[in-house]
Design a protein around this motif. Structure first.
Motif, PDB file in Angstrom:
ATOM      1  N   GLU A  25       0.827  -1.217   0.000  1.00 43.43           N
ATOM      2  CA  GLU A  25       0.000   0.000   0.000  1.00 43.43           C
ATOM      3  C   GLU A  25       0.859   1.264   0.000  1.00 43.43           C
ATOM      4  OE1 GLU A  25      -3.242   0.424  -0.319  1.00 43.43           O
ATOM      5  OE2 GLU A  25      -3.703  -1.703  -0.344  1.00 43.43           O
ATOM      6  N   SER A  26       2.069   1.171   0.559  1.00 43.36           N
ATOM      7  CA  SER A  26       2.866   2.384   0.724  1.00 43.36           C
ATOM      8  C   SER A  26       4.213   2.393   0.006  1.00 43.36           C
ATOM      9  CB  SER A  26       3.122   2.619   2.220  1.00 43.36           C
ATOM     10  OG  SER A  26       3.823   1.513   2.771  1.00 43.36           O
ATOM     11  N   GLU A  27       4.645   1.249  -0.545  1.00 42.93           N
ATOM     12  CA  GLU A  27       5.961   1.234  -1.174  1.00 42.93           C
ATOM     13  C   GLU A  27       6.124   0.099  -2.176  1.00 42.93           C
ATOM     14  OE1 GLU A  27       8.691   0.822   2.085  1.00 42.93           O
ATOM     15  OE2 GLU A  27       8.035  -1.201   2.535  1.00 42.93           O
ATOM     16  N   LEU A  28       7.226   0.186  -2.913  1.00 46.78           N
ATOM     17  CA  LEU A  28       7.636  -0.868  -3.834  1.00 46.78           C
ATOM     18  C   LEU A  28       8.943  -1.443  -3.290  1.00 46.78           C
ATOM     19  CD1 LEU A  28       7.100   1.045  -7.198  1.00 46.78           C
ATOM     20  CD2 LEU A  28       5.507  -0.480  -6.041  1.00 46.78           C
ATOM     21  N   ARG A  29       9.012  -2.773  -3.151  1.00 47.03           N
ATOM     22  CA  ARG A  29      10.181  -3.414  -2.560  1.00 47.03           C
ATOM     23  C   ARG A  29      10.803  -4.403  -3.528  1.00 47.03           C
ATOM     24  NH1 ARG A  29       7.358  -5.457   2.978  1.00 47.03           N
ATOM     25  NH2 ARG A  29       6.845  -3.406   3.796  1.00 47.03           N
ATOM     26  N   VAL A  30      12.125  -4.353  -3.641  1.00 44.88           N
ATOM     27  CA  VAL A  30      12.835  -5.360  -4.422  1.00 44.88           C
ATOM     28  C   VAL A  30      12.811  -6.651  -3.610  1.00 44.88           C
ATOM     29  CG1 VAL A  30      15.061  -6.074  -5.370  1.00 44.88           C
ATOM     30  CG2 VAL A  30      14.344  -3.682  -5.548  1.00 44.88           C
ATOM     31  N   VAL A  31      12.420  -7.752  -4.258  1.00 46.00           N
ATOM     32  CA  VAL A  31      12.460  -9.062  -3.616  1.00 46.00           C
ATOM     33  C   VAL A  31      13.403  -9.960  -4.401  1.00 46.00           C
ATOM     34  CG1 VAL A  31      10.173  -8.939  -2.568  1.00 46.00           C
ATOM     35  CG2 VAL A  31      10.399  -9.853  -4.853  1.00 46.00           C
ATOM     36  N   VAL A  32      14.131 -10.785  -3.658  1.00 50.39           N
ATOM     37  CA  VAL A  32      15.088 -11.705  -4.255  1.00 50.39           C
ATOM     38  C   VAL A  32      14.695 -13.109  -3.833  1.00 50.39           C
ATOM     39  CG1 VAL A  32      17.512 -12.390  -4.363  1.00 50.39           C
ATOM     40  CG2 VAL A  32      16.917  -9.965  -4.185  1.00 50.39           C
ATOM     41  N   ARG A  33      14.438 -13.954  -4.812  1.00 47.02           N
ATOM     42  CA  ARG A  33      14.117 -15.362  -4.531  1.00 47.02           C
ATOM     43  C   ARG A  33      15.412 -16.152  -4.575  1.00 47.02           C
ATOM     44  NH1 ARG A  33       8.287 -15.978  -7.435  1.00 47.02           N
ATOM     45  NH2 ARG A  33       7.252 -14.598  -5.971  1.00 47.02           N
ATOM     46  N   VAL A  34      15.685 -16.827  -3.483  1.00 41.40           N
ATOM     47  CA  VAL A  34      16.951 -17.532  -3.304  1.00 41.40           C
ATOM     48  C   VAL A  34      16.753 -19.020  -3.590  1.00 41.40           C
ATOM     49  CG1 VAL A  34      18.770 -18.041  -1.628  1.00 41.40           C
ATOM     50  CG2 VAL A  34      17.555 -15.852  -1.533  1.00 41.40           C
ATOM     51  N   PRO A  35      17.668 -19.628  -4.382  1.00 38.84           N
ATOM     52  CA  PRO A  35      17.548 -21.062  -4.655  1.00 38.84           C
ATOM     53  C   PRO A  35      17.761 -21.877  -3.380  1.00 38.84           C
ATOM     54  CG  PRO A  35      19.628 -20.218  -5.509  1.00 38.84           C
ATOM     55  CD  PRO A  35      18.841 -19.038  -5.011  1.00 38.84           C
ATOM     56  N   SER A  36      17.095 -23.015  -3.287  1.00 41.36           N
ATOM     57  CA  SER A  36      17.208 -23.844  -2.088  1.00 41.36           C
ATOM     58  C   SER A  36      18.581 -24.492  -1.955  1.00 41.36           C
ATOM     59  CB  SER A  36      16.120 -24.923  -2.080  1.00 41.36           C
ATOM     60  OG  SER A  36      16.264 -25.746  -3.218  1.00 41.36           O
ATOM     61  N   ASP A  37      19.274 -24.670  -3.066  1.00 43.13           N
ATOM     62  CA  ASP A  37      20.598 -25.310  -3.028  1.00 43.13           C
ATOM     63  C   ASP A  37      21.703 -24.289  -3.275  1.00 43.13           C
ATOM     64  OD1 ASP A  37      19.911 -24.841  -5.645  1.00 43.13           O
ATOM     65  OD2 ASP A  37      20.739 -26.718  -6.396  1.00 43.13           O
ATOM     66  N   ILE A  38      21.640 -23.173  -2.542  1.00 38.93           N
ATOM     67  CA  ILE A  38      22.578 -22.068  -2.736  1.00 38.93           C
ATOM     68  C   ILE A  38      24.005 -22.486  -2.363  1.00 38.93           C
ATOM     69  CG2 ILE A  38      22.185 -21.092  -0.445  1.00 38.93           C
ATOM     70  CD1 ILE A  38      22.302 -18.309  -1.818  1.00 38.93           C
ATOM     71  N   ASP A  39      24.973 -21.953  -3.082  1.00 37.60           N
ATOM     72  CA  ASP A  39      26.388 -22.215  -2.856  1.00 37.60           C
ATOM     73  C   ASP A  39      26.772 -21.808  -1.432  1.00 37.60           C
ATOM     74  OD1 ASP A  39      29.312 -21.341  -2.802  1.00 37.60           O
ATOM     75  OD2 ASP A  39      29.214 -22.297  -4.766  1.00 37.60           O
ATOM     76  N   SER A  40      27.592 -22.607  -0.793  1.00 39.75           N
ATOM     77  CA  SER A  40      28.003 -22.319   0.586  1.00 39.75           C
ATOM     78  C   SER A  40      28.882 -21.074   0.691  1.00 39.75           C
ATOM     79  CB  SER A  40      28.740 -23.517   1.172  1.00 39.75           C
ATOM     80  OG  SER A  40      29.924 -23.773   0.425  1.00 39.75           O
ATOM     81  N   GLY A  41      29.359 -20.558  -0.435  1.00 39.45           N
ATOM     82  CA  GLY A  41      30.165 -19.347  -0.428  1.00 39.45           C
ATOM     83  C   GLY A  41      29.387 -18.096  -0.060  1.00 39.45           C
ATOM     84  N   TRP A  42      28.062 -18.162  -0.142  1.00 38.17           N
ATOM     85  CA  TRP A  42      27.226 -17.021   0.240  1.00 38.17           C
ATOM     86  C   TRP A  42      27.037 -17.075   1.754  1.00 38.17           C
ATOM     87  CZ3 TRP A  42      26.595 -13.588  -3.415  1.00 38.17           C
ATOM     88  CH2 TRP A  42      26.551 -13.992  -4.752  1.00 38.17           C
ATOM     89  N   THR A  43      27.712 -16.209   2.482  1.00 33.62           N
ATOM     90  CA  THR A  43      27.628 -16.244   3.937  1.00 33.62           C
ATOM     91  C   THR A  43      26.781 -15.115   4.506  1.00 33.62           C
ATOM     92  OG1 THR A  43      29.676 -14.971   4.061  1.00 33.62           O
ATOM     93  CG2 THR A  43      29.872 -17.382   4.182  1.00 33.62           C
ATOM     94  N   ASP A  44      26.518 -14.090   3.717  1.00 31.49           N
ATOM     95  CA  ASP A  44      25.783 -12.929   4.198  1.00 31.49           C
ATOM     96  C   ASP A  44      24.607 -12.636   3.268  1.00 31.49           C
ATOM     97  OD1 ASP A  44      24.892 -10.489   5.175  1.00 31.49           O
ATOM     98  OD2 ASP A  44      26.711  -9.392   4.624  1.00 31.49           O
ATOM     99  N   PRO A  45      23.372 -12.895   3.730  1.00 28.14           N
ATOM    100  CA  PRO A  45      22.199 -12.650   2.875  1.00 28.14           C
ATOM    101  C   PRO A  45      22.098 -11.215   2.382  1.00 28.14           C
ATOM    102  CG  PRO A  45      21.550 -13.838   4.856  1.00 28.14           C
ATOM    103  CD  PRO A  45      22.996 -13.450   5.032  1.00 28.14           C
ATOM    104  N   ASP A  46      22.456 -10.246   3.203  1.00 32.34           N
ATOM    105  CA  ASP A  46      22.392  -8.842   2.773  1.00 32.34           C
ATOM    106  C   ASP A  46      23.356  -8.583   1.624  1.00 32.34           C
ATOM    107  OD1 ASP A  46      20.454  -8.197   4.652  1.00 32.34           O
ATOM    108  OD2 ASP A  46      21.941  -7.646   6.173  1.00 32.34           O
ATOM    109  N   SER A  47      24.484  -9.280   1.631  1.00 29.73           N
ATOM    110  CA  SER A  47      25.486  -9.092   0.587  1.00 29.73           C
ATOM    111  C   SER A  47      24.952  -9.518  -0.774  1.00 29.73           C
ATOM    112  CB  SER A  47      26.748  -9.887   0.934  1.00 29.73           C
ATOM    113  OG  SER A  47      27.676  -9.809  -0.117  1.00 29.73           O
ATOM    114  N   PHE A  48      24.423 -10.739  -0.887  1.00 28.53           N
ATOM    115  CA  PHE A  48      23.960 -11.173  -2.207  1.00 28.53           C
ATOM    116  C   PHE A  48      22.700 -10.452  -2.623  1.00 28.53           C
ATOM    117  CE2 PHE A  48      22.158 -14.829   0.288  1.00 28.53           C
ATOM    118  CZ  PHE A  48      20.823 -14.693  -0.057  1.00 28.53           C
TER     119      PHE A  48
END
Length: 104
Positions: A25-48
């Protein structure tokens, strides 16, 4: 090169994230759908998530895209814009992003 049974060749290719804009109702938000088998190298959700958003706005005009979504999407809905494939080091492997069109 041959495919490894454990999928390590595929992991080196990067992870594919879905990208969309959620309308509230008040904003537009970027959403990111993350794969269930994500690489272990991604340690920080905010980063990716930040990397995906950066790629999004490098490839699409932010103002034009958001105006089109606001004009065509009801609150509570999400407009998907495509995908971005990234490696944990930030390398963009591939992207397939497209802004929605607004009929004139």
């Amino acid at each position: 090169m041959s495919d490894d049974a454990d999928g390590t060749d595929e992991a080196r290719e990067g992870d594919t994230f879905g990208v969309g804009i959620r309308v509230t109702e008040s904003e537009l938000r970027v959403v990111v759908r993350v794969p269930s088998d994500i690489d272990s190298g991604w340690t920080d959700p905010d980063s990716f998530q930040g990397m995906v958003e950066q790629v999004l706005w490098e490839r699409l005009d932010q103002e034009e895209t958001l105006q089109a979504i606001a004009a065509t999407t009801e609150p509570g809905e999400t407009t998907m814009l495509g995908t971005v494939t990234l490696r944990p080091d930030g390398t963009v492997v591939e992207s397939s992003l497209a802004a929605p069109s607004v009929g004139e």
